[in-house]
Design an enzyme around this catalytic site. Sequence first.
Site, PDB file in Angstrom:
ATOM      1  CB  ILE A 158      -0.991   0.020   1.195  1.00 52.03           C
ATOM      2  CG1 ILE A 158      -0.260  -0.090   2.523  1.00 52.03           C
ATOM      3  CG2 ILE A 158      -2.021  -1.083   1.049  1.00 52.03           C
ATOM      4  CD1 ILE A 158      -1.199  -0.041   3.730  1.00 52.03           C
ATOM      5  CG  ASP A 159      -0.243   4.382  -2.580  1.00 48.17           C
ATOM      6  OD1 ASP A 159       0.287   3.469  -3.226  1.00 48.17           O
ATOM      7  OD2 ASP A 159      -1.198   5.062  -3.001  1.00 48.17           O
ATOM      8  CE  LYS A 160       7.043   8.884   2.674  1.00 45.16           C
ATOM      9  NZ  LYS A 160       7.947   9.888   2.075  1.00 45.16           N
ATOM     10  CB  THR A 162      -2.327   4.342   1.900  1.00 41.63           C
ATOM     11  OG1 THR A 162      -2.562   5.203   0.784  1.00 41.63           O
ATOM     12  CG2 THR A 162      -3.602   3.571   2.211  1.00 41.63           C
ATOM     13  NE  ARG A 261      -2.675   8.647  -3.702  1.00 37.79           N
ATOM     14  CZ  ARG A 261      -1.357   8.773  -3.553  1.00 37.79           C
ATOM     15  NH1 ARG A 261      -0.610   7.690  -3.356  1.00 37.79           N
ATOM     16  NH2 ARG A 261      -0.795   9.965  -3.607  1.00 37.79           N
TER      17      ARG A 261
END
Length: 351
Positions: A158-160, A162, A261
């Site tokens: 998962i994104d940094k 998030t 996103r």
Amino acid sequence: MSNEIAVEDDLQESEELYERLVIDIPKGQEALRIDKFLMHRIEGATRNKIQQGIDNEMVLVNDKPVKANYKVRPYDKIVVFDNRHPDSNDIIPENIPLNIVFEDDDVLLINKPAGMVVHPGSGNPSGTLINGVAYYLKQQNPKLEENGLPRFGMVHRIDKNTTGLLVLAKTPKAMTDLAKQFFNHTVHRRYIALVWGDFEENEGTIRGHVGRHQRFRKLFTTYPEGEHGKEAVTHYKVLERFNYVTLVECRLETGRTHQIRVHMQYIGHPLFNDDFYGGDKIVKGTIFSKYKQFVDNCFALCQRQALHAKELGFIHPTSKQPMLFESYLPDDMLAVIEKWRKYSENKNDIS
């Protein structure tokens, strides 16, 4: 850290099984066992490793798994998959605190905080979640090396910025099993997001390929006609409306880089305070200075895209029982949601 490096950090966050090798068998190929055939085509491969890959269905012939004694035929298409990213960096174990939600002999569930990159990459060779996981797993098994458990069990990311749930494998068998579940889109993933704007409908589905932006290569975008990128499907449902922003849940069928996103931006609802995709400015609302100050205060409360991986469900790789985990919303998202809730109840006093 420069914005360019921050972007590179964030682009590490994707999930795939990687095609290591694709072979189209020519017309004159003699019948040969596939394990023997691949030994001569994959540098450094042993017959045992190849047979393990075949048993774990990481080798497909004409899009189907086969047995090790399958004989290659003319016009077959062979695809060999790998769990490892082709750009993988060496992973240095580091003693980093981890919020472990669940653990057994096969899997490790972690609740990731905001600001933590999942995997080492350009601009962040250390301090990532995987550095911490490598240290943690090597305390349990000092002989464990990355070639024995590639990327120390990582099967998705998962994104940094998030927050939320990640599952990692603790054995090669579990890693293959979980990686296939993600690859086949059978994993349950439910995210909570605060997005700009109100919705006419209460729920919907966004379909559109997601891939790198053709001009701005550090970003991703939606290709509704499918001319670039990979297929991506996001289901969303309105949970609560706050006039100019909306709390939604998003359920993923696919796991493309920045999918939620990018898809939300595509339909005109960028995530609140998403500085990649236009959510870090006022998108909906009034022109009054009091409202601008209110939004700035909200940005200060949640200094990242308001996105949380709340639920994660999968089939346990050994017991084959369904497992479902849920995590609480982090404090920064709870605070900004409550602030918008009060705003929507007292809108006239602020605008």
